[in-house]
Design an enzyme around this catalytic site. Structure first.
Site, PDB file in Angstrom:
ATOM      1  N   SER A  59      66.410  24.612  69.376  1.00  0.00           N
ATOM      2  CA  SER A  59      66.110  23.496  70.266  1.00  0.00           C
ATOM      3  C   SER A  59      67.246  22.483  70.324  1.00  0.00           C
ATOM      4  O   SER A  59      67.260  21.618  71.209  1.00  0.00           O
ATOM      5  CB  SER A  59      64.818  22.793  69.823  1.00  0.00           C
ATOM      6  OG  SER A  59      63.704  23.646  69.945  1.00  0.00           O
ATOM      7  N   GLY A 254      62.068  25.546  72.138  1.00  0.00           N
ATOM      8  CA  GLY A 254      63.340  25.928  72.727  1.00  0.00           C
ATOM      9  C   GLY A 254      64.057  24.725  73.316  1.00  0.00           C
ATOM     10  O   GLY A 254      63.512  23.624  73.396  1.00  0.00           O
ATOM     11  N   GLY A 256      66.753  22.658  76.293  1.00  0.00           N
ATOM     12  CA  GLY A 256      67.002  22.525  77.713  1.00  0.00           C
ATOM     13  C   GLY A 256      65.886  21.855  78.482  1.00  0.00           C
ATOM     14  O   GLY A 256      64.899  21.362  77.931  1.00  0.00           O
ATOM     15  N   CYS A 283      56.144  22.704  71.536  1.00  0.00           N
ATOM     16  CA  CYS A 283      57.385  22.050  71.982  1.00  0.00           C
ATOM     17  C   CYS A 283      57.713  22.452  73.430  1.00  0.00           C
ATOM     18  O   CYS A 283      57.005  22.073  74.342  1.00  0.00           O
ATOM     19  CB  CYS A 283      58.512  22.365  71.011  1.00  0.00           C
ATOM     20  SG  CYS A 283      59.942  21.249  71.178  1.00  0.00           S
ATOM     21  N   LEU A 284      58.763  23.222  73.662  1.00  0.00           N
ATOM     22  CA  LEU A 284      59.054  23.685  75.012  1.00  0.00           C
ATOM     23  C   LEU A 284      57.893  24.506  75.551  1.00  0.00           C
ATOM     24  O   LEU A 284      57.565  24.435  76.746  1.00  0.00           O
ATOM     25  CB  LEU A 284      60.340  24.504  75.044  1.00  0.00           C
ATOM     26  CG  LEU A 284      60.777  25.022  76.423  1.00  0.00           C
ATOM     27  CD1 LEU A 284      61.077  23.872  77.375  1.00  0.00           C
ATOM     28  CD2 LEU A 284      61.988  25.938  76.301  1.00  0.00           C
ATOM     29  N   GLN A 287      55.433  22.199  77.023  1.00  0.00           N
ATOM     30  CA  GLN A 287      55.867  21.728  78.331  1.00  0.00           C
ATOM     31  C   GLN A 287      55.695  22.822  79.394  1.00  0.00           C
ATOM     32  O   GLN A 287      55.306  22.540  80.536  1.00  0.00           O
ATOM     33  CB  GLN A 287      57.319  21.271  78.246  1.00  0.00           C
ATOM     34  CG  GLN A 287      57.506  20.093  77.302  1.00  0.00           C
ATOM     35  CD  GLN A 287      58.941  19.946  76.805  1.00  0.00           C
ATOM     36  OE1 GLN A 287      59.824  20.713  77.181  1.00  0.00           O
ATOM     37  NE2 GLN A 287      59.172  18.942  75.958  1.00  0.00           N
ATOM     38  N   GLY A 327      63.637  16.193  73.789  1.00  0.00           N
ATOM     39  CA  GLY A 327      64.188  15.147  74.639  1.00  0.00           C
ATOM     40  C   GLY A 327      63.494  15.055  75.984  1.00  0.00           C
ATOM     41  O   GLY A 327      63.843  14.213  76.810  1.00  0.00           O
ATOM     42  N   HIS A 367      56.283  20.195  66.050  1.00  0.00           N
ATOM     43  CA  HIS A 367      56.518  21.469  65.375  1.00  0.00           C
ATOM     44  C   HIS A 367      55.564  21.582  64.185  1.00  0.00           C
ATOM     45  O   HIS A 367      55.897  21.159  63.076  1.00  0.00           O
ATOM     46  CB  HIS A 367      57.970  21.555  64.886  1.00  0.00           C
ATOM     47  CG  HIS A 367      58.965  21.735  65.979  1.00  0.00           C
ATOM     48  ND1 HIS A 367      60.170  22.379  65.798  1.00  0.00           N
ATOM     49  CD2 HIS A 367      58.943  21.373  67.281  1.00  0.00           C
ATOM     50  CE1 HIS A 367      60.847  22.391  66.923  1.00  0.00           C
ATOM     51  NE2 HIS A 367      60.121  21.779  67.843  1.00  0.00           N
ATOM     52  N   GLU A 369      54.749  23.942  62.289  1.00  0.00           N
ATOM     53  CA  GLU A 369      55.151  24.832  61.194  1.00  0.00           C
ATOM     54  C   GLU A 369      55.971  24.111  60.128  1.00  0.00           C
ATOM     55  O   GLU A 369      56.116  24.600  59.011  1.00  0.00           O
ATOM     56  CB  GLU A 369      55.950  26.012  61.750  1.00  0.00           C
ATOM     57  CG  GLU A 369      57.436  25.791  61.915  1.00  0.00           C
ATOM     58  CD  GLU A 369      57.799  24.785  62.999  1.00  0.00           C
ATOM     59  OE1 GLU A 369      58.927  24.270  62.978  1.00  0.00           O
ATOM     60  OE2 GLU A 369      56.956  24.514  63.880  1.00  0.00           O
TER      61      GLU A 369
END
Length: 389
Positions: A59, A254, A256, A283-284, A287, A327, A367, A369
């Site tokens: 990430s 991840g 981007g 996370c990603l 989204q 971000g 996260h 984990e």
């Protein structure tokens, strides 16, 4: 900002590392690790330890990390505390000079580890001043460079930073994702024993995990919770995923811009949802799920990165201490009626979790984990595996 000088100022005596900002500000220091130069976005991380895990977290692709804790690298490095096969952060900035390792698990120093992975480090930097800068101005574009002879073309580096387009609009998942299908085995780390074996029992519910830039410990927790795992590339089609006969789907973390990755990921996720099989995103992946159901994401002003982020679970008011690295964030406004918000950040009230009311799909921004709580969020893995059973 401390340690910052205009381009016209003379180089700091003895400097072998430099950070050049797109707007022309310059920070000098002592380079370590690999020589060379890299351009990316500057962010800060507030964790006191776990720097190997941070540097290898996919990430962090295209980002330079300023560690707010001053003593980074003093416990050295080992072969176990990594989250991927390579380091993905471009480099790091630290306050104190990296010393010789002082830990029984270390098999090399942090500077040697950085050199091995081709990553640039700069010490002697006022990382608290950099943190204030990011908090006040947002994450800047920088070039980080290391040269043992102290030779730098600062004007060229400044232009390199100024020409970089930034993370918005960048699909980085394809750059960090594995290219082939993999059967994952292996559980969590045990003191004195290392990582557990297993997880390939055919009687376990079968999860197909989409790798947008996964951390290994996520998969270990899924195994610990009772799943067996097949991992597919970020660009896997729905038919390729279903060929593995999954009982449920997992969407990994991840790097981007999620909107850019969503160009190819969202249509696949929508097909996953139509199966009404359990789905869990992190996370990603969180989204991506929000985009798939009609939500929107936005670039955050400074982002969340660290191991002590409090998140409130709305169902019962319980507070989880979480690890975060993002971000971009999901906008709660505009989420459809079949989406329920489940978690919020106690730092800025941003969205940290959603759940669909008409099918077994949920996700969180943090996260779970990483277990800084230490086990506050493991119930999410149990909830997901339990839904498949």
């Amino acid at each position: 900002m401390a340690d910052a000088r205009p381009l016209s100022a003379p180089q700091l005596k003895g400097a072998t590392g430099v950070v050049v900002f797109a707007d022309g500000r310059v920070v000098w220091g002592k380079g370590f690790g690999s020589e060379g130069e890299q351009v990316g976005e500057l962010c800060f991380n507030t964790a006191m330890t776990g720097y190997q895990e941070v540097m290898t977290d996919p990430s962090y692709a295209k980002q330079v990390i300023a560690f707010t804790f001053p003593h980074i690298g003093n416990v050295g490095a080992n072969d176990e505390d990594v989250e991927a096969a390579d380091a993905h952060a471009l480099g790091c900035l630290v306050r104190e000079v990296v010393t010789e390792p002082s830990n029984y698990r270390a098999n090399q120093g942090f500077a040697d580890w950085m050199r091995k992975y081709g990553r640039i480090g700069i010490s002697g930097v006022d990382t608290r001043a950099l943190t204030r800068l990011v908090r006040q101005e947002g994450p800047p574009t920088v070039v980080i460079a290391h040269n043992v002879n102290g030779e730098f073309d600062v004007e060229r580096l400044q232009k390199l930073a100024a020409d970089w387009p930034g993370l918005e609009g960048m699909d980085l998942a394809k750059d960090v994702s594995r290219l082939q299908v993999e059967r994952w085995t292996g559980g969590r780390w045990q003191w004195g024993e290392g990582y557990e074996l297993g997880g390939d029992d055919e009687s376990r519910p079968h999860v197909v995990a989409v790798d947008y830039g996964n951390k290994r410990n996520i998969f270990r927790n899924l195994v610990e919770a009772g799943a067996r795992l097949t991992v597919v590339p970020a660009t896997a089609t729905f038919d390729e995923i279903m060929a593995h006969k999954p009982d449920g789907f997992f969407l990994s973390n991840g790097p981007g811009d999620p909107a850019a990755t969503g160009e190819y990921a969202v249509p696949v996720i929508r097909q996953m949802l139509e199966t009404k099989k359990p789905l869990f995103g992190i996370c990603l992946g969180h989204q991506m799920l929000a985009l798939a159901v009609g939500g929107k994401t936005r670039k955050m002003f400074q982002g969340h990165r660290g191991a002590n982020h409090p998140v409130k679970r709305l169902s019962d008011g319980q507070v989880e201490i979480t690890s975060m690295n993002h971000g971009f964030a999901v906008e709660r406004e505009g989420l459809p009626e079949n989406v329920r918000e489940t978690h919020v950040s106690l730092f800025d009230d941003s969205n940290c979790g959603i759940e669909l009311t008409d099918r077994p799909a949920f996700s969180v921004q943090y996260h779970p984990e990483a277990s800084p709580g230490p086990m506050d969020s493991f119930y999410l893995f149990e909830k997901f595996v339990g839904a498949m059973k």
